[in-house]
Scaffold this motif. Structure first.
Motif, PDB file in Angstrom:
ATOM      1  N   THR A 172      -1.453  13.537   0.897  1.00 55.15           N
ATOM      2  CA  THR A 172      -2.776  14.359   0.613  1.00 55.15           C
ATOM      3  C   THR A 172      -3.369  15.077   1.811  1.00 55.15           C
ATOM      4  O   THR A 172      -3.510  14.421   3.099  1.00 55.15           O
ATOM      5  CB  THR A 172      -3.938  13.285   0.025  1.00 55.15           C
ATOM      6  N   PRO A 173      -3.162  16.212   1.970  1.00 56.37           N
ATOM      7  CA  PRO A 173      -3.809  17.040   3.163  1.00 56.37           C
ATOM      8  C   PRO A 173      -5.428  16.425   3.566  1.00 56.37           C
ATOM      9  O   PRO A 173      -6.279  16.375   2.721  1.00 56.37           O
ATOM     10  CB  PRO A 173      -3.951  18.521   3.289  1.00 56.37           C
ATOM     11  N   ILE A 174      -5.467  16.147   4.923  1.00 58.69           N
ATOM     12  CA  ILE A 174      -6.835  15.515   5.125  1.00 58.69           C
ATOM     13  C   ILE A 174      -7.912  16.513   5.312  1.00 58.69           C
ATOM     14  O   ILE A 174      -9.353  16.027   4.839  1.00 58.69           O
ATOM     15  CB  ILE A 174      -6.611  15.001   6.743  1.00 58.69           C
ATOM     16  N   ARG A 175      -7.557  17.897   5.027  1.00 55.57           N
ATOM     17  CA  ARG A 175      -8.708  18.854   5.095  1.00 55.57           C
ATOM     18  C   ARG A 175      -9.369  18.940   3.495  1.00 55.57           C
ATOM     19  O   ARG A 175     -10.056  19.708   3.390  1.00 55.57           O
ATOM     20  CB  ARG A 175      -8.378  19.926   5.690  1.00 55.57           C
TER      21      ARG A 175
ATOM     22  N   HIS B 225       0.795  -1.198  -0.042  1.00 56.38           N
ATOM     23  CA  HIS B 225      -0.086   0.105  -0.054  1.00 56.38           C
ATOM     24  C   HIS B 225       0.932   1.209   0.199  1.00 56.38           C
ATOM     25  O   HIS B 225       1.843   1.370   0.423  1.00 56.38           O
ATOM     26  CB  HIS B 225      -0.830  -0.140   1.173  1.00 56.38           C
ATOM     27  N   ARG B 226       0.322   2.219  -0.551  1.00 61.92           N
ATOM     28  CA  ARG B 226       0.823   3.660  -0.509  1.00 61.92           C
ATOM     29  C   ARG B 226      -0.048   4.474   0.044  1.00 61.92           C
ATOM     30  O   ARG B 226      -1.237   4.585  -0.284  1.00 61.92           O
ATOM     31  CB  ARG B 226       1.436   4.312  -1.713  1.00 61.92           C
ATOM     32  N   ALA B 227       0.025   5.301   1.235  1.00 59.19           N
ATOM     33  CA  ALA B 227      -0.863   5.740   1.577  1.00 59.19           C
ATOM     34  C   ALA B 227      -0.148   7.402   2.502  1.00 59.19           C
ATOM     35  O   ALA B 227       0.995   7.551   2.651  1.00 59.19           O
ATOM     36  CB  ALA B 227      -1.346   5.148   3.120  1.00 59.19           C
ATOM     37  N   SER B 228      -1.263   8.353   2.728  1.00 57.46           N
ATOM     38  CA  SER B 228      -1.075   9.247   3.409  1.00 57.46           C
ATOM     39  C   SER B 228      -1.411   9.300   4.874  1.00 57.46           C
ATOM     40  O   SER B 228      -2.419   8.950   5.260  1.00 57.46           O
ATOM     41  CB  SER B 228      -1.620  10.665   2.936  1.00 57.46           C
ATOM     42  N   PRO B 229      -0.418   9.118   5.772  1.00 60.85           N
ATOM     43  CA  PRO B 229      -0.557   9.003   7.211  1.00 60.85           C
ATOM     44  C   PRO B 229      -1.255  10.142   7.983  1.00 60.85           C
ATOM     45  O   PRO B 229      -0.787  11.302   7.627  1.00 60.85           O
ATOM     46  CB  PRO B 229       0.569   8.466   7.785  1.00 60.85           C
TER      47      PRO B 229
ATOM     48  N   ARG C 170      -5.709  -2.342  20.203  1.00 58.81           N
ATOM     49  CA  ARG C 170      -5.267  -2.450  19.156  1.00 58.81           C
ATOM     50  C   ARG C 170      -4.678  -1.102  18.457  1.00 58.81           C
ATOM     51  O   ARG C 170      -5.591  -0.221  18.800  1.00 58.81           O
ATOM     52  CB  ARG C 170      -5.807  -2.886  17.836  1.00 58.81           C
ATOM     53  N   TYR C 171      -3.585  -0.985  17.894  1.00 58.87           N
ATOM     54  CA  TYR C 171      -3.221   0.341  17.164  1.00 58.87           C
ATOM     55  C   TYR C 171      -3.784   0.402  15.842  1.00 58.87           C
ATOM     56  O   TYR C 171      -3.359  -0.452  15.049  1.00 58.87           O
ATOM     57  CB  TYR C 171      -1.415   0.510  17.312  1.00 58.87           C
ATOM     58  N   TYR C 172      -4.196   1.371  15.498  1.00 56.70           N
ATOM     59  CA  TYR C 172      -4.627   1.401  14.054  1.00 56.70           C
ATOM     60  C   TYR C 172      -3.918   2.798  13.394  1.00 56.70           C
ATOM     61  O   TYR C 172      -3.944   4.023  14.095  1.00 56.70           O
ATOM     62  CB  TYR C 172      -6.179   1.607  13.948  1.00 56.70           C
ATOM     63  N   LEU C 173      -3.716   2.696  12.109  1.00 57.46           N
ATOM     64  CA  LEU C 173      -3.132   3.652  11.572  1.00 57.46           C
ATOM     65  C   LEU C 173      -4.265   4.206  10.660  1.00 57.46           C
ATOM     66  O   LEU C 173      -4.835   3.635   9.762  1.00 57.46           O
ATOM     67  CB  LEU C 173      -2.074   3.245  10.522  1.00 57.46           C
ATOM     68  N   MET C 174      -4.660   5.484  10.803  1.00 52.64           N
ATOM     69  CA  MET C 174      -5.528   6.249   9.985  1.00 52.64           C
ATOM     70  C   MET C 174      -4.986   6.981   8.887  1.00 52.64           C
ATOM     71  O   MET C 174      -4.140   7.641   9.103  1.00 52.64           O
ATOM     72  CB  MET C 174      -6.466   7.230  10.915  1.00 52.64           C
ATOM     73  N   ALA C 175      -5.197   6.452   7.519  1.00 58.93           N
ATOM     74  CA  ALA C 175      -4.734   7.136   6.366  1.00 58.93           C
ATOM     75  C   ALA C 175      -5.387   6.955   5.237  1.00 58.93           C
ATOM     76  O   ALA C 175      -6.592   6.376   5.232  1.00 58.93           O
ATOM     77  CB  ALA C 175      -3.486   6.283   6.126  1.00 58.93           C
ATOM     78  N   PHE C 176      -4.987   7.670   4.231  1.00 59.96           N
ATOM     79  CA  PHE C 176      -5.614   7.902   2.965  1.00 59.96           C
ATOM     80  C   PHE C 176      -5.095   6.998   1.968  1.00 59.96           C
ATOM     81  O   PHE C 176      -3.990   7.241   1.624  1.00 59.96           O
ATOM     82  CB  PHE C 176      -5.919   9.341   2.412  1.00 59.96           C
ATOM     83  N   ASN C 177      -5.877   6.089   1.429  1.00 56.98           N
ATOM     84  CA  ASN C 177      -5.240   5.136   0.698  1.00 56.98           C
ATOM     85  C   ASN C 177      -4.996   5.846  -0.853  1.00 56.98           C
ATOM     86  O   ASN C 177      -5.944   6.119  -1.389  1.00 56.98           O
ATOM     87  CB  ASN C 177      -6.151   3.916   0.485  1.00 56.98           C
TER      88      ASN C 177
END
Length: 326
Positions: free
Chosen positions: A218-221, A173-177, A186-193
């Motif tokens: 990619t800016p989340i906003r 995967h390539r993602a914006s964390p 559990r630890y989760y990584l919230m990211a934009f795929n």
């Protein structure tokens, strides 16, 4: 005997001795402090010098109590009860590998005295707990923090367990964390795929071979629904199983006896209406995918009344389940 360390270090060593060997029930006399200084550090000083150093430590703000029985460190950075809570948290956290758990517990024990350690039995049972096998967990946390700090995308392999009970690579995967979230132990990584163009929640202990790229994240906003940033309250209450669909209004009838569980899962930002002595109506906003599984989990105590689409989905699940148990 000749000093192994210069006497000017006596002030620091006395403080360390008080931290390690003293408390309310175990005060140290000046003779005992002198014995520790000589035996452990090779520092030989007179009782008057010990008394002066104790006074200097008190003037520096250390809570040292002195009486006829001796001196002891009265206040520490963490109380023993607080350390027990932290240790229990480390021990029960499934996202921390056994080795790292043991190392962390050792460090927490070192923040109290030797008498505290004798009461910490669970440090020896850490390997008996259900823990992740992914030793890259802590390194992944550092990489995610670095990527977020520098506004960079990340690449990683995502893994799933096989029948051999080991993690196996599925896809890259390539993602914006955006955020690391601790949820249900559990630890989760919230990211934009970046490939599928959607928000995803990745189990951090299922990630391997992570690297920080040169691509700007990619800016989340700029994403629909996140114009105001991350709504942490929604993440903690409306997504109990970390699904990514948008929370929607849900209505259900529940036994009054499970109010505790409902609030534990969904928080207090819900509406509860008593219907009779045994039932309540609950109105909330939640992920429908998550509610499907939650309602099945509490099947004997809960009936979803709205939306109708969710009711039909649960009916199909029940019908399929009945076929398996005929």
């Amino acid at each position: 005997m000749d000093s192994l360390e210069p006497k000017k270090l006596a002030l620091i060593r006395i403080l360390q001795i008080l931290k390690k060997y003293s408390d309310f029930d175990h005060p140290l006399t000046q003779e005992e402090i002198a014995d520790h200084l000589e035996r452990e550090y090779g520092i030989v000083i007179e009782r008057k010098a010990i008394s002066r150093n104790l006074s200097l430590l008190k003037e520096a703000g250390y809570e040292i109590e002195s009486n006829r029985s001796g001196s002891y460190l009265e206040e520490r950075e963490f109380e023993d009860a607080e350390l027990h809570m932290l240790i229990d948290g480390v021990l029960s956290s499934k996202h921390i590998p056994a080795k790292h758990s043991k190392d962390l517990i050792e460090k927490l024990c070192n923040m109290s005295n030797q008498y505290f350690r004798s009461h910490v039995k669970n440090i020896f049972s850490v390997n008996d707990w259900s823990k992740t096998d992914n030793q890259a967990m802590f390194y992944n946390i550092e990489l995610v923090d670095d990527a977020i700090e520098r506004s960079r995308q990340i690449e990683f392999d995502y893994n799933k367990y096989g029948l051999d009970k080991k993690l196996h690579r599925t896809t890259t995967h390539r993602a914006s964390p955006y955020q690391l979230i601790l949820h249900n132990q559990r630890y989760y990584l919230m990211a934009f795929n970046e490939r599928w163009h959607n928000i995803a929640y990745y189990r951090l202990d299922h990630i391997t071979n992570m690297s920080v790229t040169d691509a700007v994240l990619t800016p989340i906003r700029t994403l629909e629904g996140y114009e105001n940033g991350i709504d942490y309250k929604t993440l903690s209450t409306a997504l109990p199983y970390m699904y990514t669909d948008k929370p929607q209004p849900v209505e259900l009838i529940a036994d009054i006896g499970i109010v505790d569980q409902i609030i534990d899962w969904f928080g207090t930002d819900i509406h509860l209406q008593k219907l009779d002595e045994n039932r309540i109506k609950v109105t909330l906003k939640v992920s429908l995918l998550a509610m499907e599984f939650w309602a099945m989990q509490y099947l004997n105590s809960v009936e979803v009344t709205k939306p109708e689409s969710l009711r039909q989905t649960i009916k199909k699940n029940l019908s399929a389940a009945m076929q398996k148990y005929q």
